[in-house]
Motif scaffolding. Sequence first.
Motif, PDB file in Angstrom:
ATOM      1  N   ARG A 179       0.830  -1.209   0.000  1.00 43.42           N
ATOM      2  CA  ARG A 179       0.000   0.000   0.000  1.00 43.42           C
ATOM      3  C   ARG A 179       0.867   1.262   0.000  1.00 43.42           C
ATOM      4  O   ARG A 179       0.625   2.189  -0.753  1.00 43.42           O
ATOM      5  CB  ARG A 179      -0.903  -0.014   1.226  1.00 43.42           C
ATOM      6  N   LYS A 180       1.910   1.308   0.843  1.00 45.89           N
ATOM      7  CA  LYS A 180       2.771   2.491   0.900  1.00 45.89           C
ATOM      8  C   LYS A 180       3.515   2.671  -0.425  1.00 45.89           C
ATOM      9  O   LYS A 180       3.629   3.773  -0.933  1.00 45.89           O
ATOM     10  CB  LYS A 180       3.770   2.388   2.045  1.00 45.89           C
ATOM     11  N   LEU A 181       4.043   1.583  -1.001  1.00 41.78           N
ATOM     12  CA  LEU A 181       4.739   1.695  -2.279  1.00 41.78           C
ATOM     13  C   LEU A 181       3.806   2.206  -3.366  1.00 41.78           C
ATOM     14  O   LEU A 181       4.179   3.058  -4.161  1.00 41.78           O
ATOM     15  CB  LEU A 181       5.330   0.348  -2.689  1.00 41.78           C
ATOM     16  N   ASN A 182       2.590   1.683  -3.419  1.00 40.74           N
ATOM     17  CA  ASN A 182       1.639   2.144  -4.423  1.00 40.74           C
ATOM     18  C   ASN A 182       1.313   3.613  -4.226  1.00 40.74           C
ATOM     19  O   ASN A 182       1.206   4.370  -5.184  1.00 40.74           O
ATOM     20  CB  ASN A 182       0.361   1.306  -4.402  1.00 40.74           C
ATOM     21  N   PHE A 183       1.141   4.055  -2.992  1.00 42.45           N
ATOM     22  CA  PHE A 183       0.863   5.454  -2.716  1.00 42.45           C
ATOM     23  C   PHE A 183       2.008   6.329  -3.205  1.00 42.45           C
ATOM     24  O   PHE A 183       1.792   7.345  -3.849  1.00 42.45           O
ATOM     25  CB  PHE A 183       0.656   5.672  -1.215  1.00 42.45           C
ATOM     26  N   LEU A 184       3.255   5.921  -2.918  1.00 41.32           N
ATOM     27  CA  LEU A 184       4.400   6.714  -3.355  1.00 41.32           C
ATOM     28  C   LEU A 184       4.461   6.796  -4.876  1.00 41.32           C
ATOM     29  O   LEU A 184       4.806   7.817  -5.443  1.00 41.32           O
ATOM     30  CB  LEU A 184       5.701   6.109  -2.824  1.00 41.32           C
ATOM     31  N   ARG A 222       4.494  13.359  -8.360  1.00 41.49           N
ATOM     32  CA  ARG A 222       5.830  13.780  -7.940  1.00 41.49           C
ATOM     33  C   ARG A 222       6.417  12.668  -7.071  1.00 41.49           C
ATOM     34  O   ARG A 222       6.495  12.793  -5.870  1.00 41.49           O
ATOM     35  CB  ARG A 222       5.760  15.073  -7.141  1.00 41.49           C
ATOM     36  N   VAL A 223       6.807  11.610  -7.692  1.00 37.34           N
ATOM     37  CA  VAL A 223       7.317  10.454  -6.965  1.00 37.34           C
ATOM     38  C   VAL A 223       8.485  10.875  -6.083  1.00 37.34           C
ATOM     39  O   VAL A 223       9.355  11.623  -6.500  1.00 37.34           O
ATOM     40  CB  VAL A 223       7.769   9.358  -7.947  1.00 37.34           C
ATOM     41  N   THR A 264      10.759   3.568 -10.398  1.00 39.65           N
ATOM     42  CA  THR A 264      10.991   2.611  -9.321  1.00 39.65           C
ATOM     43  C   THR A 264      10.943   3.221  -7.929  1.00 39.65           C
ATOM     44  O   THR A 264      10.931   2.495  -6.946  1.00 39.65           O
ATOM     45  CB  THR A 264      12.368   1.948  -9.499  1.00 39.65           C
ATOM     46  N   ALA A 265      10.950   4.532  -7.837  1.00 43.68           N
ATOM     47  CA  ALA A 265      11.020   5.244  -6.556  1.00 43.68           C
ATOM     48  C   ALA A 265      12.270   4.836  -5.787  1.00 43.68           C
ATOM     49  O   ALA A 265      12.274   4.751  -4.568  1.00 43.68           O
ATOM     50  CB  ALA A 265       9.756   5.039  -5.729  1.00 43.68           C
TER      51      ALA A 265
END
Length: 113
Positions: free
Chosen positions: A12-17, A22-23, A39-40
């Motif tokens: 969930r956190k990765l998808n939000f980021l 503005r990654v 890829t953040a």
Amino acid sequence: MYYDQTHLFSKRKLNFLRQDSRVTCSPPCIHRGTCDPTTAACICVGQWSGVACATCGCQNGGSCNPVTGACTCVGQWSGTTCTTCGCQNGGSCDPATGACTCVGPWGGTTCTT
């Protein structure tokens, strides 16, 4: 759960980021590292590496330039990551100071006299 060297991330956190236009990288990139929008993950410069570009890859007492990431080597150490010893005639570099330890009749800064 996803794991990198210092953080646990939920899906969930990765998808939000990644959904934000503005990654941002978490933790933020330092030492002029940039955040890859796909890829953040941090893209580091020079010899900086790690999750946030906080690890200096210079060896033998060398240090990373905070702007370019290039190694500043000590003593007779040289090369991209300070792993080339400039001592001649069988001499060796001290791992911490880079000073030459000469053998036999050789002496001087680089064991050439």
